[in-house]
Motif scaffolding. Structure first.
Motif, short mmCIF file in Angstrom:
data_model
loop_
_atom_site.label_atom_id
_atom_site.label_comp_id
_atom_site.label_asym_id
_atom_site.label_seq_id
_atom_site.Cartn_x
_atom_site.Cartn_y
_atom_site.Cartn_z
N ALA A 127 -6.58 9.66 4.95
CA ALA A 127 -6.05 8.49 4.25
C ALA A 127 -7.21 7.73 3.61
O ALA A 127 -8.20 7.43 4.29
CB ALA A 127 -5.28 7.59 5.21
N LYS A 128 -7.09 7.44 2.33
CA LYS A 128 -8.14 6.70 1.61
C LYS A 128 -7.55 5.40 1.08
O LYS A 128 -6.52 5.41 0.42
CB LYS A 128 -8.69 7.54 0.47
CG LYS A 128 -9.39 8.81 0.93
CD LYS A 128 -9.97 9.59 -0.25
CE LYS A 128 -10.68 10.86 0.22
NZ LYS A 128 -11.24 11.62 -0.92
N HIS A 129 -8.24 4.29 1.37
CA HIS A 129 -7.77 2.99 0.93
C HIS A 129 -8.33 2.67 -0.45
O HIS A 129 -9.35 3.21 -0.88
CB HIS A 129 -8.21 1.90 1.93
CG HIS A 129 -7.44 0.63 1.79
ND1 HIS A 129 -7.86 -0.39 0.96
CD2 HIS A 129 -6.28 0.21 2.36
CE1 HIS A 129 -6.99 -1.39 1.03
NE2 HIS A 129 -6.03 -1.05 1.87
N THR A 130 -7.63 1.76 -1.12
CA THR A 130 -8.08 1.34 -2.45
C THR A 130 -9.45 0.67 -2.41
O THR A 130 -10.15 0.62 -3.43
CB THR A 130 -7.06 0.38 -3.08
OG1 THR A 130 -6.79 -0.69 -2.16
CG2 THR A 130 -5.76 1.11 -3.39
N ASP A 131 -9.85 0.16 -1.23
CA ASP A 131 -11.17 -0.49 -1.12
C ASP A 131 -12.27 0.48 -0.71
O ASP A 131 -13.42 0.07 -0.49
CB ASP A 131 -11.12 -1.66 -0.13
CG ASP A 131 -10.81 -1.22 1.30
OD1 ASP A 131 -10.82 -0.01 1.59
OD2 ASP A 131 -10.54 -2.12 2.14
N GLY A 132 -11.96 1.77 -0.60
CA GLY A 132 -12.96 2.78 -0.31
C GLY A 132 -12.99 3.28 1.12
O GLY A 132 -13.64 4.28 1.41
N ARG A 133 -12.30 2.61 2.04
CA ARG A 133 -12.26 3.09 3.42
C ARG A 133 -11.55 4.44 3.49
O ARG A 133 -10.65 4.71 2.71
CB ARG A 133 -11.54 2.08 4.31
CG ARG A 133 -12.33 0.82 4.60
CD ARG A 133 -11.49 -0.16 5.41
NE ARG A 133 -10.38 -0.69 4.62
CZ ARG A 133 -9.37 -1.38 5.13
NH1 ARG A 133 -9.31 -1.58 6.45
NH2 ARG A 133 -8.41 -1.84 4.35
#
Length: 222
Positions: A127-133
């Motif tokens: 899972a990749k978040h829009t903030d880069g996590r």
């Protein structure tokens, strides 16, 4: 049984790429009772209080008479290229209105390879978040009871065909905040702790009746 892939970020800003998605399925039962869907969840449901996507659930659902059943239990790979055939149901003609889907804990006979590790659902991926996590996850869960009140409306006579169950993976994964997964293990993988938001959201997604689109396919092909 098959799945509709998830596209785009979920409600929490996570885009999910699944490496595997397996589910234990059966029995499956069909009823004459039709489903009246409500677009809201009970007032004190915790995630409704927090805010987010409205739930679809059966309102005043009465199953009515049983019209058909498939008693087999097996393991389904939701990412398989072709739908998985669960078996042949025993059924009668009539006006079908709904379906009950049981997702039992897997056994050695239903999951010979042990892919579900004795659970009902197991998903693995990134899972990749829009903030880069980014979170590498391996999550498994169980259900305490069958999922009732899944819509399936069809008047069946003597025609040949199959019922196709399509799992909407965005409904399963759409509410998960992967930041609430466990710290990574030695292999860099996180799980979903029992009391975490991630596990709660996964269970609620799997229980959501609107996550299952049930259709009739004419003919004998899957």
């Amino acid at each position: 049984m098959t799945a509709q892939p998830m596209t785009g970020p979920n409600d929490r800003g996570w885009t999910v790429t699944l490496a595997s998605a397996h589910v234990s399925v059966g029995p499956v039962r069909f009823y004459e009772g039709h489903v009246l869907l409500s677009s809201w969840w009970p007032r004190f449901e915790p995630y409704a209080l927090i805010g987010g996507t409205a739930w679809a659930h059966p309102g005043h659902y009465v199953p009515g008479d049983a019209l058909g059943e498939l008693l087999n239990t097996g393991m389904v790979d939701l990412l398989a290229a072709q739908p998985t055939v669960l078996g042949e149901a025993s059924a009668v003609t009539g006006d079908y209105g709904s379906m009950e889907l049981t997702l039992p804990s897997a056994t050695a006979s239903s999951d010979a390879q042990g892919l579900l590790q004795g659970r009902a659902v197991r998903i693995r991926g990134v899972a990749k978040h829009t903030d880069g996590r980014e979170v590498n996850f391996d999550a498994a869960m169980e259900l305490q009871k069958p999922i009732q009140g899944i819509r399936f409306e069809r008047a069946l006579e003597m025609e040949t065909g199959r019922v196709r169950i399509t799992v909407d993976l965005k409904k399963w994964l759409g509410r998960i905040d992967f930041a609430t997964a466990s710290p990574v293990d030695a292999g860099g993988v996180s799980t979903f702790p029992t009391e975490s938001q991630a596990m709660n959201a996964l269970v609620r997604g799997v229980e959501d009746t609107s996550a299952y689109v049930v259709t009739w396919v004419d003919g004998a092909t899957p």
